[in-house]
Design an enzyme around this catalytic site. Structure first.
Site, short mmCIF file in Angstrom:
data_model
loop_
_atom_site.label_atom_id
_atom_site.label_comp_id
_atom_site.label_asym_id
_atom_site.label_seq_id
_atom_site.Cartn_x
_atom_site.Cartn_y
_atom_site.Cartn_z
CG HIS A 124 -32.17 -18.23 7.54
ND1 HIS A 124 -31.10 -18.84 8.18
CD2 HIS A 124 -33.15 -19.22 7.19
CE1 HIS A 124 -31.72 -20.21 8.44
NE2 HIS A 124 -32.89 -20.37 7.88
NE ARG A 192 -51.71 -5.62 -4.38
CZ ARG A 192 -50.63 -5.32 -3.95
NH1 ARG A 192 -50.76 -4.53 -2.82
NH2 ARG A 192 -49.31 -5.37 -4.58
#
Length: 199
Positions: A124, A192
């Site tokens: 969207h 990470r």
């Protein structure tokens, strides 16, 4: 009782490996050699888009055949013309969802744990005006590349524009929003690098 159950699932596995490739081909999927299907994946291919499975790809869509079970069958879906999904040879995916408005490329010998989601688009628009009714062609997207021999842990999410380098491991439940170099373990939200595992 267990013997009958084993016979039933052995017959079911054989039936899937015979019927699923022909159904996928009828849907417009390019199917490689000696693929294994545990259950019926959900596949939708938009006109002028492509889904390609390499040789010996395993798609597990049934909980009996994978240790963690799966919350749903594998779902492979292109969302607009020109989109592509490519899964390299000898890769195994369990209950995985892959949606491509642009391109999702998965290398060889990759392993995706149960219920991983890979999407190359936002689904969207960010702008609030008309968000609910926006067409797929107006949605932002960027290619996803997952290089060879990557292991993505269960329930991880890989989002648009990401490249994951070869031989890396993504820890379970991670959300990957930026590139991950080759040969590392990456974990967390957002994912990470935790440590290097090979050079």
């Amino acid at each position: 009782m267990k013997m009958y159950q084993d016979i039933f699932y052995a017959l079911l596995k054989r039936w899937w490996c015979i019927t699923v490739p022909s159904r996928l081909r009828m849907s417009g999927v390019s199917v490689g050699y000696a693929n294994i299907f545990y259950g019926m994946p959900i596949v939708s291919v938009v006109k002028n888009s492509t889904i390609r499975l390499g040789d010996r790809v395993v798609l597990a869509s049934h909980s009996y055949f994978t240790a963690l079970g799966v919350a749903r069958p594998c779902i492979l879906r292109t969302m607009r013309p020109g989109a592509s999904i490519t899964i390299g040879s000898d890769s195994g995916l369990s209950g995985v969802v892959i949606c491509a408005a642009n391109s999702v490329k998965i290398g060889k010998e990759c392993l995706f744990g149960a219920d991983v989601l890979v999407a190359d688009n936002d689904f969207h628009p960010i702008e609030s005006a008309g968000r609910r009714f926006a067409k797929h062609d107006s949605i932002e997207s960027a290619p996803v590349v997952i290089e060879d021999n990557v292991f993505i842990g269960t329930r991880s999410i890989v989002l648009k524009g990401v490249t994951i380098g070869s031989n890396s491991v993504i820890g379970a439940g991670s959300i990957v929003v930026s590139d991950i170099p080759p040969g590392v373990i990456a974990v967390g939200v957002p994912a990470r690098v935790l440590r290097v595992i090979c050079k």
